[in-house]
Design an enzyme around this catalytic site. Sequence first.
Site, PDB file in Angstrom:
ATOM      1  N   MET A 136      11.047  24.500   2.537  1.00 16.81           N
ATOM      2  CA  MET A 136      10.297  23.584   1.676  1.00 16.81           C
ATOM      3  C   MET A 136      11.232  22.817   0.734  1.00 16.81           C
ATOM      4  O   MET A 136      11.089  21.601   0.550  1.00 16.81           O
ATOM      5  CB  MET A 136       9.278  24.366   0.841  1.00 16.81           C
ATOM      6  CG  MET A 136       8.378  23.473   0.014  1.00 16.81           C
ATOM      7  SD  MET A 136       7.309  24.388  -1.102  1.00 16.81           S
ATOM      8  CE  MET A 136       6.270  25.295   0.032  1.00 16.81           C
ATOM      9  N   ARG A 149     -10.546  -0.586  14.776  1.00 17.00           N
ATOM     10  CA  ARG A 149     -10.184   0.178  13.585  1.00 17.00           C
ATOM     11  C   ARG A 149     -11.070  -0.241  12.421  1.00 17.00           C
ATOM     12  O   ARG A 149     -11.932   0.496  11.991  1.00 17.00           O
ATOM     13  CB  ARG A 149      -8.694  -0.023  13.262  1.00 17.00           C
ATOM     14  CG  ARG A 149      -8.214   0.880  12.155  1.00 17.00           C
ATOM     15  CD  ARG A 149      -6.716   0.800  11.918  1.00 17.00           C
ATOM     16  NE  ARG A 149      -6.295  -0.407  11.220  1.00 17.00           N
ATOM     17  CZ  ARG A 149      -5.090  -0.557  10.677  1.00 17.00           C
ATOM     18  NH1 ARG A 149      -4.188   0.407  10.782  1.00 17.00           N
ATOM     19  NH2 ARG A 149      -4.774  -1.666  10.056  1.00 17.00           N
ATOM     20  N   TYR A 177      14.784  30.637   7.887  1.00 17.93           N
ATOM     21  CA  TYR A 177      13.562  31.336   8.285  1.00 17.93           C
ATOM     22  C   TYR A 177      13.558  31.620   9.776  1.00 17.93           C
ATOM     23  O   TYR A 177      13.916  30.744  10.580  1.00 17.93           O
ATOM     24  CB  TYR A 177      12.335  30.483   7.948  1.00 17.93           C
ATOM     25  CG  TYR A 177      11.951  30.539   6.490  1.00 17.93           C
ATOM     26  CD1 TYR A 177      11.609  31.746   5.886  1.00 17.93           C
ATOM     27  CD2 TYR A 177      11.913  29.377   5.735  1.00 17.93           C
ATOM     28  CE1 TYR A 177      11.240  31.785   4.551  1.00 17.93           C
ATOM     29  CE2 TYR A 177      11.545  29.406   4.402  1.00 17.93           C
ATOM     30  CZ  TYR A 177      11.204  30.621   3.817  1.00 17.93           C
ATOM     31  OH  TYR A 177      10.837  30.661   2.506  1.00 17.93           O
ATOM     32  N   LYS A 222       0.845  -1.203   0.000  1.00 14.19           N
ATOM     33  CA  LYS A 222       0.000   0.000   0.000  1.00 14.19           C
ATOM     34  C   LYS A 222       0.881   1.255   0.000  1.00 14.19           C
ATOM     35  O   LYS A 222       2.093   1.169   0.247  1.00 14.19           O
ATOM     36  CB  LYS A 222      -0.905  -0.024   1.239  1.00 14.19           C
ATOM     37  CG  LYS A 222      -0.148  -0.066   2.562  1.00 14.19           C
ATOM     38  CD  LYS A 222      -1.060  -0.433   3.730  1.00 14.19           C
ATOM     39  CE  LYS A 222      -0.284  -0.478   5.037  1.00 14.19           C
ATOM     40  NZ  LYS A 222      -1.119  -0.933   6.160  1.00 14.19           N
TER      41      LYS A 222
HETATM   42  C1  LIG Z   1      -0.307  -1.926   6.753  1.00 18.92           C
HETATM   43  C2  LIG Z   1      -0.871  -3.229   7.134  1.00 18.92           C
HETATM   44  C3  LIG Z   1      -0.038  -4.360   7.223  1.00 18.92           C
HETATM   45  C4  LIG Z   1       1.462  -4.282   7.087  1.00 18.92           C
HETATM   46  O1  LIG Z   1       1.995  -3.754   8.282  1.00 18.92           O
HETATM   47  P1  LIG Z   1       3.568  -3.691   8.542  1.00 18.92           P
HETATM   48  O2  LIG Z   1       3.660  -3.324   9.981  1.00 18.92           O
HETATM   49  O3  LIG Z   1       4.108  -2.623   7.655  1.00 18.92           O
HETATM   50  O4  LIG Z   1       4.139  -5.030   8.225  1.00 18.92           O
HETATM   51  C5  LIG Z   1      -0.633  -5.585   7.457  1.00 18.92           C
HETATM   52  N1  LIG Z   1      -1.979  -5.690   7.628  1.00 18.92           N
HETATM   53  C6  LIG Z   1      -2.799  -4.612   7.590  1.00 18.92           C
HETATM   54  C7  LIG Z   1      -4.265  -4.808   7.797  1.00 18.92           C
HETATM   55  C8  LIG Z   1      -2.275  -3.351   7.359  1.00 18.92           C
HETATM   56  O5  LIG Z   1      -3.084  -2.286   7.343  1.00 18.92           O
END
Ligand SMILES: *Cc1c(COP(=O)(O)O)cnc(C)c1O
Length: 379
Positions: free
Chosen positions: A308, A140, A260, A41
């Site tokens: 930046m 979550r 800055y 992701k």
């Molecule tokens: C992001 C995520 C992972 C991977 O997590 P890592 O700690 O980066 O290995 C696995 N399962 C879910 C549901 C996630 O959201």
Amino acid sequence: MATMTCPSFSSRLTIDLDAVRQNYALLARRAAPAECGAVVKANAYGLGIGPVAAALHREGCKTFFTAHLSEALDLAPAIPPDCRIFILNGLDPDCEPLCAERGFVPVLNTLDQVERWRAFAIRCQHRLPAALQVDTGMSRLGLSHDQVEWLSRDSGLREIDLQLVMTHLACADDPDRADNSAQLSRFRQTCLLFPGVPASIANSGGSLLSAAFHLDLTRCGVSLFGVPPSTRPVTLRPVARLEARIIQLRAISQGSGIGYGLDHIAAAPMRIATLGIGYADGVPRSFAATGAAWHLTHRLPVVGRISMDSMAVDVTHLPDDLLSEGMFVEVIGPQQPIESVAAAAGTIAYEILTSLGRRHHRVYLEECRTEVRAPGEMP
Ligand SMILES: *Cc1c(COP(=O)(O)O)cnc(C)c1O
């Protein structure tokens, strides 16, 4: 008119795909006989979903996870169609046709998502693949145990080809937390409702807990990219190296202000290097307090605020002729691992990785491009 590629760049992000592959191989060996899936992701944690996923597939990875449908669309061209792509954040409204047509596997997190996927399967007149997520204590994403139990009893999943039941650990980065085994035992209760369906609980941190957490499939993200996910010792190879160009060198006199707000006033004559990298490139402003860049074994402390597009480092103590404008210095690399950058900025390596901006010149290294192929498969 022919388009010219721009020959200049102020920062270089080098991504070692051999290291990604070695990390995957190590995590896959540790997970065996469970399968090791890859979480790619957020553009493979900022490192580039296409090249990273292709390298993982060459190392034998067949199961991938994204957070969004749009990420799955970016991922699909990089890997063969027999790989599975799960979408962790669920099934957004009106996405059913696209998701089904492309063969993506949504992780169903709510009863509404289950209902919409079922309804679409009925319209298509064939079963559609899905995963179910159950919330075992993180509040979550995912269904409650009671909701899942109701679905399993009420044939609420009849039109669904259930490929995976999964949950997520809240404290996997801390092997000493009893919460981990508490979540595992709650999850096992839910899994009893689905005999024969593969189960998954472990992210990177979870996959380094005891083998009891491997179940059928692990979901490794950050560890693939060389970041140790917990206090458990594990030898991962660093993947990302970030270098910034010195775009100006200057000598300043005592009393001169730097950056800055003129936050830093030179207490004595100094030499300053201005680097062509700033917070728009993913160097947090909070890094200024204790952060540094490196040249060989010389530490170059950040001075003044991070802008930046640039930041200043103190090079007073280096021999005069060691640095010149145009050279690159290290921001993330062997002298300064990403975990140290994160610690100096008061954050975690995940956030540094995923915030690396779009402006870096990206270089992918892959020496051992040996393909992993099924017997008889054509090159
Ligand atoms: C992001 C995520 C992972 C991977 O997590 P890592 O700690 O980066 O290995 C696995 N399962 C879910 C549901 C996630 O959201």
